[in-house]
Design a protein around this motif. Structure first.
Motif, PDB file in Angstrom:
ATOM      1  N   ASN A   6       0.819  -1.221   0.000  1.00 47.02           N
ATOM      2  CA  ASN A   6       0.000   0.000   0.000  1.00 47.02           C
ATOM      3  C   ASN A   6       0.852   1.270   0.000  1.00 47.02           C
ATOM      4  O   ASN A   6       0.338   2.356   0.272  1.00 47.02           O
ATOM      5  CB  ASN A   6      -0.949  -0.001   1.193  1.00 47.02           C
ATOM      6  CG  ASN A   6      -2.131  -0.919   0.965  1.00 47.02           C
ATOM      7  OD1 ASN A   6      -3.104  -0.534   0.323  1.00 47.02           O
ATOM      8  ND2 ASN A   6      -2.023  -2.144   1.440  1.00 47.02           N
ATOM      9  N   ARG A   7       2.134   1.096  -0.293  1.00 47.73           N
ATOM     10  CA  ARG A   7       3.073   2.223  -0.326  1.00 47.73           C
ATOM     11  C   ARG A   7       3.009   3.042   0.965  1.00 47.73           C
ATOM     12  O   ARG A   7       2.853   4.262   0.960  1.00 47.73           O
ATOM     13  CB  ARG A   7       2.815   3.110  -1.555  1.00 47.73           C
ATOM     14  CG  ARG A   7       3.116   2.365  -2.865  1.00 47.73           C
ATOM     15  CD  ARG A   7       3.030   3.223  -4.103  1.00 47.73           C
ATOM     16  NE  ARG A   7       3.752   4.488  -4.078  1.00 47.73           N
ATOM     17  CZ  ARG A   7       5.064   4.630  -4.153  1.00 47.73           C
ATOM     18  NH1 ARG A   7       5.832   3.547  -4.227  1.00 47.73           N
ATOM     19  NH2 ARG A   7       5.617   5.816  -4.140  1.00 47.73           N
ATOM     20  N   ILE A   8       3.131   2.295   2.056  1.00 45.15           N
ATOM     21  CA  ILE A   8       3.177   2.933   3.374  1.00 45.15           C
ATOM     22  C   ILE A   8       4.561   2.667   3.976  1.00 45.15           C
ATOM     23  O   ILE A   8       4.986   1.517   4.072  1.00 45.15           O
ATOM     24  CB  ILE A   8       2.090   2.368   4.322  1.00 45.15           C
ATOM     25  CG1 ILE A   8       0.697   2.701   3.770  1.00 45.15           C
ATOM     26  CG2 ILE A   8       2.259   2.916   5.736  1.00 45.15           C
ATOM     27  CD1 ILE A   8      -0.440   2.029   4.513  1.00 45.15           C
ATOM     28  N   ALA A   9       5.226   3.746   4.355  1.00 49.05           N
ATOM     29  CA  ALA A   9       6.544   3.611   4.979  1.00 49.05           C
ATOM     30  C   ALA A   9       6.416   3.785   6.489  1.00 49.05           C
ATOM     31  O   ALA A   9       5.489   4.425   6.965  1.00 49.05           O
ATOM     32  CB  ALA A   9       7.481   4.673   4.419  1.00 49.05           C
ATOM     33  N   VAL A  10       7.366   3.169   7.222  1.00 45.09           N
ATOM     34  CA  VAL A  10       7.413   3.408   8.671  1.00 45.09           C
ATOM     35  C   VAL A  10       8.338   4.602   8.889  1.00 45.09           C
ATOM     36  O   VAL A  10       9.554   4.515   8.706  1.00 45.09           O
ATOM     37  CB  VAL A  10       7.921   2.151   9.426  1.00 45.09           C
ATOM     38  CG1 VAL A  10       8.014   2.433  10.919  1.00 45.09           C
ATOM     39  CG2 VAL A  10       7.000   0.966   9.151  1.00 45.09           C
ATOM     40  N   ALA A  11       7.745   5.734   9.260  1.00 47.40           N
ATOM     41  CA  ALA A  11       8.527   6.971   9.422  1.00 47.40           C
ATOM     42  C   ALA A  11       9.343   6.922  10.700  1.00 47.40           C
ATOM     43  O   ALA A  11      10.468   7.445  10.760  1.00 47.40           O
ATOM     44  CB  ALA A  11       7.582   8.161   9.442  1.00 47.40           C
TER      45      ALA A  11
END
Lengths: 410, 380
Positions: free
Chosen positions: B254-259
């Motif tokens: 889902n094109r989610i990065a862990v910031a």
């Protein structure tokens, strides 16, 4: 008045005393005094000696459960976001903090919180949330779980420092000063209450036991909240005297013949108290051993011993000491079997319950059963399961008795 | 394959096959000590010449553990005990078990009577009132007691210099990993959520000195990488565990990065270095007093919520993903007040329940997709 009170049965006196302690807290609140919410195994000697009124959310949780409000209050807390897997006492308390009313029982709202985690770690999280929600000060006496049979000097020193710190903070919060002479007096009274409580529950060892073991669940509230008062000490002494008189006459307040005697392990299912009691009583089973005897008796000779006593409460001990408590109770009180409550609310009590049951069985040679339940949330209790388990236990106890009877005849 | 990809693959290999790494260390003659969460003094194991191995459970079905724990105890503890009961941890010489939560309080006896004497228990206690002098002193007394037990286990005395050296190794590792989490947050195009997790997790099964060297090389490569043109979402994660591969894949898809994270097995223990003291054990005890943001440590003002808000703001994240370990009391208590704090700060939050025994995260997929859609709409 004093003469009238003396004639009343001790259990009535205890109930009246419980009501009076609750009323005292309301009166204090109405006078503008600061009132605290307090964990059940917090060292009550501090607040009693300082004359600081406190009430006990855990007792409220039990009372609300017993009066049928557990499910409604738990569901309200779940609506606030609390998981249904959390302690039902805490869920009832969060619901009350939010609703500010509860038809089954109400307690005055607090100006500060007194937490002690000797019975469980969840207490600490519960009170953290209350402190934030109600925006009031929180004092924690941290009593680390024991990893040995005795409470060591390092723990005593740490608990003592927090005990002293707590007194200082309460002095600042309430403006009341600790009178150390009064503290010594309260310690003595608490010992007197504890000894009387132990003497009273000790009569369960007689055959028949002079009382129904479920009475412990009713009487222990005062042992928890009022043991530092002379009235409680006198009431427990009167209770012990009554039990002694019954025992001497071979009589019992247990309804029916006491055919079997059991240890009941765990917190009562308050919401299902009547059912859990009747299923046993109707089969002639009396509860004659429970860890609640030693749970609310704190015996000590000095302040340092007081610190150790609060580290040695059930659920704070290492496993071996917890086991010894149960085995001693069972053997001293000559039980025929045991029922273990796997309490959904209490992860501390449940996290060793299976091993406790196995080793209890191995050490005593007695039959045991477990059942799933909860202290105040009736949704976790199944009447059918409880009934089946009690029936199975009864059959084994019956068979054991018949076998023993046959052996005795040979 | 680039050097970075090669190093990340190495971490993935270690993190997904911890038994192999541990058996290798044991075969080389080093004693291994299992370390259960949370905040055990593993520096002392290292100082005694042994290798601390993290025991945070495993993604598996637990069956033997059900003889000891009821089903409503968290899967982290169920599966950690299961590994011991199955004999898969027999390379360990001991296991450190703290009493940080109610379920852990039952672990020492369950281990002792289930796994038995072949892996003895070292019980770990520390103060919850950890900032007052008496709390610090109590923790120090426990660290001393544990050191004596480890000396017995290792067969030789441990000098203060050895403890100081071990503390230095651990602090270097903490700094390297914390820097890595910053760089990973800046370069989601190079470090996927799965890679990020693997780098952090591998340290639990490696010598921390070797792990630091690995992390520092990865950091150097990330520092020299061109600026990121990431257009996906960025979330701050919080919870106890964040290593479910299926869930991390869903984030990546889902094109989610862990910031950034505030996860107990990831960044929480990294943020605090050991103060210098004459007695290094005192520095270790004092360090525990500085740790914030973990649900198993006494947190009267819910600093955790404030810390999360700062993490979101500092990292420019779009929201928070709470990875809720099922049946974890401390987390479930924290959730309500911390959620309220995030709501008041206008920070979107998604809570996903995780369980070591869950093989299928399809329900979580729908929740993540819906959350991502809302965040994207808000962003645009």
């Amino acid at each position: 008045m004093a003469e009238t009170a003396e004639r009343l049965p001790a259990k009535t006196v205890l109930r009246q005393l419980q009501d009076r302690i609750a009323q005292d807290a309301w009166d204090a609140k109405n006078r503008g005094e600061k009132v605290g919410w307090c964990a059940s195994n917090f060292p009550q000697e501090i607040t009693t000696a300082m004359g600081i009124p406190v009430v006990y959310p855990e007792n409220m949780g039990a009372a609300v459960g017993a009066k049928g409000g557990g499910r409604r209050m738990c569901e309200h807390a779940e609506g606030l976001g609390y998981s249904g897997d959390l302690c039902s006492y805490s869920r009832i308390n969060f619901a009350y903090a939010d609703l500010r009313s509860c038809p089954e029982q109400e307690i005055p709202f607090p100006d500060f919180l007194l937490c002690c985690n000797n019975i469980c770690s969840c207490m600490m999280k519960w009170y953290e949330n209350l402190a934030l929600e109600l925006d009031i000060p929180l004092i924690l006496i941290d009593i680390p779980h024991l990893d040995a049979m005795e409470c060591d000097g390092d723990r005593v020193k740490y608990i003592r420092a927090q005990f002293d710190d707590c007194i200082r903070q309460l002095e600042e919060l309430t403006g009341k000063k600790m009178d150390y002479g009064e503290l010594r007096r309260v310690m003595e009274v608490s010992q007197r209450s504890s000894r009387a409580w132990l003497r009273a529950v000790g009569y369960m060892s007689r055959t028949p036991s002079p009382f129904s073991g479920f009475d412990i669940f009713n009487n222990m509230a005062v042992a928890c909240v009022g043991r530092g008062t002379v009235e409680a000490a006198e009431a427990f002494e009167a209770l012990a005297d009554e039990y002694e008189a019954l025992a001497q006459e071979g009589k019992s307040s247990f309804k029916g013949e006491e055919k079997y005697r059991i240890l009941f392990e765990g917190i009562a299912c308050w919401a299902n108290l009547r059912f859990t009691y009747k299923a046993l009583q109707s089969r002639g089973i009396n509860l004659t051993a429970s860890v609640y005897g030693p749970a609310f008796s704190f015996l000590y000779g000095s302040l340092d011993e007081l610190m150790a006593a609060y580290a040695l409460v059930p659920n704070s001990n290492c496993f071996e000491r917890e086991l010894e408590l149960r085995v001693t109770q069972a053997l001293d009180n000559r039980v025929d079997g045991a029922v273990f409550h796997v309490n959904r609310s209490c992860k501390r009590w449940s996290s060793n319950i299976y091993e406790l049951e196995r080793q209890f069985r191995a050490k005593t040679g007695l039959p045991t059963v477990t059942f799933d339940g909860d202290q105040s949330d009736p949704r976790c209790f199944s009447e059918a399961q409880y009934e089946t388990r009690v029936e199975a236990l009864t059959e084994i106890m019956e068979e054991n008795k018949a076998r023993k009877g046959a052996a005795d005849r040979v | 394959m680039s050097e970075l990809q090669e190093l990340l693959r190495t971490c993935r290999e270690i993190a997904s096959h911890p038994g192999k790494a541990c058996r290798r260390a044991a075969a080389a003659g080093r004693k291994l000590v299992g370390v259960m969460p949370y905040f055990c003094p593993e520096e002392l194991v290292y100082a005694a010449g042994m290798l601390p191995v993290g025991l945070w459970g495993a993604d598996m079905q637990a069956s033997l553990s059900r003889r000891y724990y009821p089903s409503f105890i968290c899967s982290l503890l169920h599966t950690a005990l299961e590994l011991g009961l199955r004999g898969e941890l027999d390379m360990l010489s001991a296991v450190m078990i703290p009493n940080s939560c109610d379920s852990l309080k039952g672990m020492a006896a369950n281990w002792k009577y289930g796994v038995g004497d072949r892996i003895p228990v070292v019980s770990v206690s520390y103060a919850q009132n950890r900032r007052i002098p008496a709390g610090e002193e109590f923790t120090l007394s426990q660290w001393r007691k544990i050191l004596r037990q480890l000396e017995e286990l290792g067969g030789e005395a441990v000098s203060p210099e050895a403890v100081r050296a071990a503390v230095a190794v651990y602090d270097r590792n903490r700094s390297a990993l914390l820097r890595f989490t910053e760089l990973a947050g800046q370069h989601p195009e190079l470090v996927t959520p799965g890679d990020r997790c693997a780098v952090l997790k591998a340290g639990y099964f490696m010598d921390r000195a070797e792990h630091s060297a690995l992390a520092e090389r990865i950091n150097a490569l990330l520092e020299s990488a061109p600026a990121s043109c990431w257009e996906g979402l960025r979330l701050v994660t919080t919870g106890i565990l964040a290593d479910a591969p299926a869930l991390l894949d869903i984030l990546e898809e889902n094109r989610i990065a862990v910031a950034a994270d505030q996860v107990a097995c990831e960044s929480v223990p990294l943020r605090y270095l050991t103060p210098e003291t004459e007695d290094p054990l005192l520095g270790m005890a004092r360090r525990l007093g500085t740790v914030e943001g973990c649900s198993v440590l006494y947190d009267p003002g819910k600093q955790r919520g404030r810390q999360l808000i700062e993490l979101v703001r500092d990292s420019g994240a779009d929201g928070v993903l709470w990875l809720m370990t099922k049946f974890c009391d401390p987390e479930e208590y924290d959730y309500v007040p911390v959620k309220r704090m995030l709501d008041e700060a206008g920070i979107p939050l998604l809570c996903v329940e995780t369980d070591r025994q869950t093989a299928n995260y399809e329900q979580a997929r729908s929740a993540v997709e819906a959350f991502a859609e809302i965040l994207r709409e808000t962003k645009n």
